[in-house]
Design a protein around this motif. Structure first.
Motif, mmCIF file in Angstrom:
data_model
loop_
_atom_site.group_PDB
_atom_site.id
_atom_site.type_symbol
_atom_site.label_atom_id
_atom_site.label_comp_id
_atom_site.label_asym_id
_atom_site.label_seq_id
_atom_site.Cartn_x
_atom_site.Cartn_y
_atom_site.Cartn_z
ATOM 1 N N ASP A 175 5.089 -5.816 -7.209
ATOM 2 C CA ASP A 175 5.838 -4.616 -6.857
ATOM 3 C C ASP A 175 5.994 -3.725 -8.098
ATOM 4 O O ASP A 175 6.756 -4.023 -9.008
ATOM 5 N N LEU A 176 5.242 -2.620 -8.094
ATOM 6 C CA LEU A 176 5.278 -1.725 -9.251
ATOM 7 C C LEU A 176 6.563 -0.917 -9.319
ATOM 8 O O LEU A 176 6.887 -0.344 -10.348
ATOM 9 N N LYS B 142 -3.537 -1.652 -11.945
ATOM 10 C CA LYS B 142 -2.943 -0.737 -10.967
ATOM 11 C C LYS B 142 -1.730 0.000 -11.545
ATOM 12 O O LYS B 142 -1.397 1.091 -11.103
ATOM 13 N N THR B 143 -1.110 -0.578 -12.588
ATOM 14 C CA THR B 143 -0.002 0.136 -13.233
ATOM 15 C C THR B 143 -0.535 1.364 -13.971
ATOM 16 O O THR B 143 0.082 2.423 -13.981
ATOM 17 N N LEU B 144 -1.720 1.177 -14.559
ATOM 18 C CA LEU B 144 -2.357 2.281 -15.278
ATOM 19 C C LEU B 144 -2.765 3.378 -14.293
ATOM 20 O O LEU B 144 -2.533 4.570 -14.532
ATOM 21 N N LEU B 145 -3.351 2.940 -13.152
ATOM 22 C CA LEU B 145 -3.769 3.907 -12.137
ATOM 23 C C LEU B 145 -2.567 4.659 -11.576
ATOM 24 O O LEU B 145 -2.630 5.860 -11.315
ATOM 25 N N GLY C 133 0.068 8.683 -9.590
ATOM 26 C CA GLY C 133 1.425 8.770 -9.064
ATOM 27 C C GLY C 133 1.884 7.459 -8.455
ATOM 28 O O GLY C 133 3.071 7.190 -8.391
ATOM 29 N N GLY C 134 0.933 6.634 -8.001
ATOM 30 C CA GLY C 134 1.281 5.319 -7.485
ATOM 31 C C GLY C 134 1.818 5.368 -6.062
ATOM 32 O O GLY C 134 1.777 6.412 -5.407
ATOM 33 N N PRO C 135 2.328 4.217 -5.593
ATOM 34 C CA PRO C 135 2.827 4.155 -4.211
ATOM 35 C C PRO C 135 4.000 5.108 -4.008
ATOM 36 O O PRO C 135 4.709 5.420 -4.952
ATOM 37 N N ARG C 136 4.159 5.535 -2.773
ATOM 38 C CA ARG C 136 5.298 6.416 -2.475
ATOM 39 C C ARG C 136 6.546 5.572 -2.316
ATOM 40 O O ARG C 136 6.512 4.494 -1.736
#
Lengths: 257, 221
Positions: free
Chosen positions: B122-123, B197-200, B205-208
């Motif tokens: 969970d980011l 995925k943290t970098l992406l 902007g990542g997950p909403r």
């Protein structure tokens, strides 16, 4: 199929014959050599990658902007901290763009200080002339742009007093200095008039030693070390930016503390 | 035309809103400029005897240009940093993402990590160690500006220098602040590369987050 590069009318055979030797010399080796030279040239320019001209001029533009910010930050009434005489480092630290062994002592008896520019009285001062002016002492920190520092005790004529005696235009922008060791320097008028800006004649209670600027050097409590020229031979009051030794090599001009 | 009723869904904001991503990457570049140009200045008069950074690590081919880089970068660092702090406080991001930090949770996270039970699915939620590290690096960044001001203008800000115990102490503190930030960067970049995925998320902007399904229903035609 006919090559699209083949001319419709062939050149006269005599032209080909005349250029035969030139055409023969167009060797593949030459092309490779040329290509390598071009590559080498690119490598050479690669030395400049870290500081191309555009980056350099942008950095210098920001440095000039910083000069203005520093002038704005400078409070002409704020005194630098002073220290007890017991903290004075003896002898002071030597620093110049050359080694201490290369110092060329100045003869105090024949030495003259020329004053020029926006002043009422353009004349040459002798050492006794300066010694006869009111003196002031200060024990202040010398801070070098490199990061080191020491406490030094300086006695001499406040530059403000000297400029007033010369009838200098105190609204001029710059005071510039020439020295016996070819180390031009210049400061803003506000700093020149600061009470902790001295034409120093003594270190502690003793006459300046040769390596530290005998007979006269500048000592300011509000500027980095490299702004303090030694062995001063001429002072000019001017509105034209005079620059300085390290400034011409990229260091900031204002360099205020 | 058929009419149906469906729950009202409000789309959330990206985990890392656009202004935050811009400030993050501006800061990333400026921090590297400040750190490597600072190493150039440091090498002219080292604090730790015998410890130099070497020309490969320095920005600026010699001290004059390292200084110019440093004194140019400082504006970008300060302006971007102030914008980030104002944004973090005003948006509530600092409060919701970085606080509270409970010591017991920090200990538990460290123990879990040492047992390779590190959770990163969970980011949107930072664990206690992450929170602590982010708070430390933000404070270190602020401290760098303060100690930097002290050694840039030790006469104009002489009170600040006195508070730090003198010019040389302020200089050492400025160096120590750099070391803390570099230490953070090593951990931060390593973890970002280990969990790409943290970098992406910091790029896209990542997950909403904050999406809500309302009690009310909306009419769909």
């Amino acid at each position: 199929m006919r090559s699209p590069f083949r001319p419709y009318t062939l050149p006269d055979a005599s032209v080909l014959a005349a250029h035969k030797s030139l055409i023969r010399s167009l060797e593949r080796r030459g092309l490779i050599r040329g290509g390598l030279s071009l590559g080498a040239l690119v490598m050479l320019t690669g030395c400049d990658v870290e500081r191309p001209e555009s980056v350099e001029s942008a950095l210098l533009a920001i440095s000039r902007f910083n000069d203005r910010v520093q002038a704005w930050l400078f409070d002409p009434n704020r005194l630098a901290p002073t220290y007890p005489e017991s903290m004075i480092l003896r002898p002071p630290k030597f620093n110049a763009y050359y080694d201490v062994t290369e110092v060329k002592p100045v003869d105090g008896t024949s030495w003259r200080l020329d004053v020029a520019g926006l002043v009422a009285e353009k004349r040459a001062w002798t050492l006794p002339d300066l010694q006869a002016l009111p003196q002031r002492s200060m024990v202040i920190q010398h801070i070098c742009v490199e990061g080191w520092s020491y406490i030094g005790g300086w006695t001499g004529v406040p530059l403000r007093t000297f400029l007033e005696r010369c009838g200098a235009d105190l609204r001029a922008k710059y005071v510039s200095f020439k020295t016996a060791d070819d180390y031009p320097s210049s400061i803003d008028m506000a700093t020149a008039l600061h009470p902790q800006t001295l034409l120093a004649l003594k270190y502690g209670d003793e006459t300046l030693a040769d390596p530290f600027g005998y007979p006269v050097r500048l000592r300011m409590a509000t500027k980095l070390g490299y702004k303090n020229p030694k062995w001063i031979t001429a002072i000019e009051v001017t509105n034209t930016y005079p620059g300085g030794f390290w400034e011409s090599k990229g260091f900031p001009w204002f360099a205020g503390l | 035309m058929r009419e149906t009723m469906r729950p009202l869904v409000t789309a959330g904001r990206p985990l890392h809103p656009l202004p935050l991503r811009i400030m993050h990457w501006v800061n990333a570049v400026v921090m590297l400029v400040m750190i490597t140009s600072g190493w150039g200045i440091y090498d002219d008069d080292v604090i730790i005897r015998g410890f130099h950074f070497g020309s490969f690590w320095r920005l600026g081919d010699w001290a004059a240009w390292s200084l110019n880089w440093h004194f140019a970068g400082m504006w970008f660092l300060a302006i971007n940093g102030v914008a980030y702090l104002v944004y973090g406080v005003a948006s509530g991001r600092f409060r919701t993402k970085l606080l509270p930090i409970r010591p017991a949770e920090v200990v538990r996270t460290v123990v879990d990590t040492l047992h390779f039970r590190i959770a990163h699915e969970d980011l949107t939620v930072y664990n206690a160690v992450q929170k602590l590290l982010y708070v430390i690096v933000i404070l270190a960044g602020i401290a760098q500006v303060v100690t930097g001001l002290a050694i840039w203008k030790p006469v104009q800000f002489s009170g600040l220098v006195a508070l730090m115990g003198g010019f040389q102490t302020a200089r050492v503190l400025h160096f120590a602040g750099m070391a803390i930030i570099v230490g953070f960067l090593v951990v931060h970049v390593t973890l970002a590369l280990l969990v790409p995925k943290t970098l992406l998320a910091m790029l896209s902007g990542g997950p909403r987050v904050g999406a809500q399904v309302s009690d009310k229903e909306e009419l769909v035609r």
